[in-house]
Design an enzyme around this catalytic site. Structure first.
Site, PDB file in Angstrom:
ATOM      1  N   SER A  25      45.598  36.630  49.246  1.00 18.32           N
ATOM      2  CA  SER A  25      44.299  36.344  49.366  1.00 18.32           C
ATOM      3  C   SER A  25      43.480  35.232  48.219  1.00 18.32           C
ATOM      4  CB  SER A  25      43.313  37.187  49.367  1.00 18.32           C
ATOM      5  OG  SER A  25      43.696  37.679  47.525  1.00 18.32           O
ATOM      6  N   SER A  32      44.865  29.768  34.133  1.00 17.20           N
ATOM      7  CA  SER A  32      43.944  30.097  33.977  1.00 17.20           C
ATOM      8  C   SER A  32      42.929  29.479  32.203  1.00 17.20           C
ATOM      9  CB  SER A  32      43.576  31.282  33.226  1.00 17.20           C
ATOM     10  OG  SER A  32      42.369  31.827  33.420  1.00 17.20           O
ATOM     11  N   TYR A  88      45.720  38.579  29.963  1.00 20.68           N
ATOM     12  CA  TYR A  88      45.774  37.087  30.797  1.00 20.68           C
ATOM     13  C   TYR A  88      45.854  36.294  30.164  1.00 20.68           C
ATOM     14  CZ  TYR A  88      44.899  35.556  35.616  1.00 20.68           C
ATOM     15  OH  TYR A  88      44.635  34.742  35.801  1.00 20.68           O
ATOM     16  N   LYS A  90      49.063  33.095  29.726  1.00 27.91           N
ATOM     17  CA  LYS A  90      49.060  32.225  30.860  1.00 27.91           C
ATOM     18  C   LYS A  90      49.266  31.438  30.004  1.00 27.91           C
ATOM     19  CE  LYS A  90      47.747  33.390  34.657  1.00 27.91           C
ATOM     20  NZ  LYS A  90      48.534  33.155  36.002  1.00 27.91           N
ATOM     21  N   THR A 108      37.014  34.359  43.655  1.00 24.83           N
ATOM     22  CA  THR A 108      38.139  35.324  44.176  1.00 24.83           C
ATOM     23  C   THR A 108      37.909  36.465  44.382  1.00 24.83           C
ATOM     24  OG1 THR A 108      39.415  35.205  42.826  1.00 24.83           O
ATOM     25  CG2 THR A 108      39.632  33.569  43.554  1.00 24.83           C
TER      26      THR A 108
END
Length: 474
Positions: A199, A329, A355, A359, A390
């Site tokens: 996805s 990101s 996160y 990254k 998303t």
């Protein structure tokens, strides 16, 4: 009726020229009047395929619906167009020459009443439009574009921080695309691995590369979803060289098994897209006793890319270059490299921070690999997609999604720079950079996020020495 006839000759194989032009979505790349082009019918491109093209006028726009009415690959294609101002038939013929391909373009325009009375006044402008379009098509197929330089306005915006962050929005995408060059490189002889393709950005990337003819190996966790994705991509693109590999990339045993399966096949890999990722709001450790963010976002692409290095090097030896694209990101701009915190602890856990830290580390790894592997012909770049709408963003950051929904990019817009780095000829001539909207961007917006002296070497040693088997046994 206004009749246009133009010719150009390009140093490209006839089948490559035909495939590029037949996908009339590319008209937005080479026709200066075409602002946006989308395919609105289902299935592979062929007789009856429909495209909606928004064209710029001196004032405003005109929406045209094109339908393929003749389709004789690789020699001839004709499209009929309808709009409120005129109807048209575009016929494009391809002839093989000693040095490449001759393209003969003709168009017949029939103005609708009451505009038909203006035919004589509009004729010269239409001729100029036709000449410009065919000349631009020749440049697109010539594929001799320089690597785009970072605009001075972009550098200034990044220094001011908030204007740079504003470019993460849909506005930034629309601003950037005004400077873009066509991507006409043919991928029918390229093999691409895309992780996290079920996805969002991964699926959008897979769809764009499937349309360009690439052989795809899509890495997903769920077998039912993987089968659906592959079936849909083949049905939509007509490209049957698409398959999936199952792996939970948060588990290093699955990563290592995937690497071994691909190594046993021994097929060169031209492009590896490390896209798989997720933001976990709650602290979780995997069955291998690894914090989940660290495992999926950093250790996984590290092990996968290092493991597939022989196949990337093999592809570079044949084609001259292979590519690794690491998806990071914009959140990393808030964090400084902190090796001790890469595996976040349960105490005070913040999923967005975990996160962003991973990254940040992956961006540094990108730069180090680029230097280390330059002699192997492997270019390694990172990109961040801006703010894209998303499923992952909606589920992990519902508040952010609600506030910013109107300015979020579509998955296709977010994935554009992934596709450019994977496919564009000029993108193979740069390594070790971070990109947004096909522009190299500073990896730091804030001075406080600069790593300390020696931290890069410490990170690489940490990753190199990270021994999964020992930690599992412990």
């Amino acid at each position: 009726m206004i009749e246009l006839k133009e010719t150009t000759t390009v140093d490209r194989k006839i089948d490559e020229c035909f495939r590029y032009v037949a996908d009339f979505r590319t008209s937005a790349e080479w026709d200066v009047t075409a602002y946006k082009a989308t395919k609105t019918s289902s299935g592979p491109i062929g007789l009856g395929t429909v495209f909606d093209v928004r064209c710029k006028l001196p004032v405003g726009f005109i929406d045209l619906r094109y339908e393929i009415v003749e389709f004789e690959p690789p020699h001839r294609i004709a499209l009929s167009a309808t709009g409120w101002l005129f109807d048209a038939v575009d016929t494009i013929e391809f002839t093989e020459t000693d040095g490449g391909t001759r393209i003969d373009y003709s168009a017949d325009f029939t103005l609708k009443a009451p505009f038909s009375a203006l035919e004589s006044r509009l004729e010269s402008g239409m001729y100029r439009m036709g000449k410009s379009a065919v000349r631009s098509l020749g440049r697109a197929l010539g594929d001799q574009f320089k690597l785009p330089e970072t605009a001075s306005s972009t550098r200034a915006a990044d220094k001011l921080v908030w204007p740079g962050v504003a470019m993460f929005s849909k506005w930034g995408y629309n601003r950037g695309r005004k400077r873009w060059r066509p991507i006409s490189a043919d991928l029918t002889h390229k093999r691409v691995v895309v992780t996290g393709a079920s996805s969002g950005l991964g699926l959008a990337t897979a769809g764009a590369l499937a349309d360009r003819g690439a052989e795809l190996i899509l890495v997903m966790r769920n077998e039912q979803r993987a089968s659906e994705v592959v079936e849909n991509l083949i049905s939509e693109s007509g490209n049957d060289r698409i398959r999936y590999e199952l792996a939970d990339l948060s588990l290093m045993s699955d990563v290592d098994d995937l690497v071994q399966r691909l190594l046993r096949r021994g097929q060169p890999i031209d492009v590896l897209v490390n896209n798989a990722g997720a933001l976990f709001n709650d602290w979780t450790d995997t069955s291998e006793n690894l914090e989940q963010s660290f495992a999926l976002l950093l250790l996984s692409p590290w092990r996968l890319t290092r493991g597939l290095h022989p196949l990337l090097k093999q592809a570079a030896q044949t084609a001259g270059v292979s590519r690794v694209v690491n998806v990071v990101s914009g959140g990393m701009y808030t964090q400084k490299l902190d090796i001790e915190q890469l595996q976040a602890s349960p105490d005070g856990y913040n999923g967005a921070v975990a996160y962003a830290r991973c990254k940040r580390a992956l961006t540094i790894v990108t730069e180090e690999w680029a230097e280390d592997w330059a002699g192997d012909g492997i270019v390694v770049n990172a990109m961040h997609p801006g703010w894209a709408d998303t499923p992952g963003v909606e589920s992990a950051l519902p508040g952010f999604h609600t506030v910013t929904k109107r300015i979020l990019r579509t998955p296709d817009e977010g994935a554009d720079t992934i596709v450019w780095l994977a496919a564009a000829t000029e993108a193979a001539r740069v390594t070790g950079k971070l990109f947004l909207d096909r522009e190299a961007r500073s990896p730091h917006l804030l001075s406080r996020t600069q790593e300390r002296s020696g931290d890069r070497e410490r990170l690489m040693r940490f990753m190199e020495e990270f021994n999964f088997e020992k930690r599992e046994a412990a």
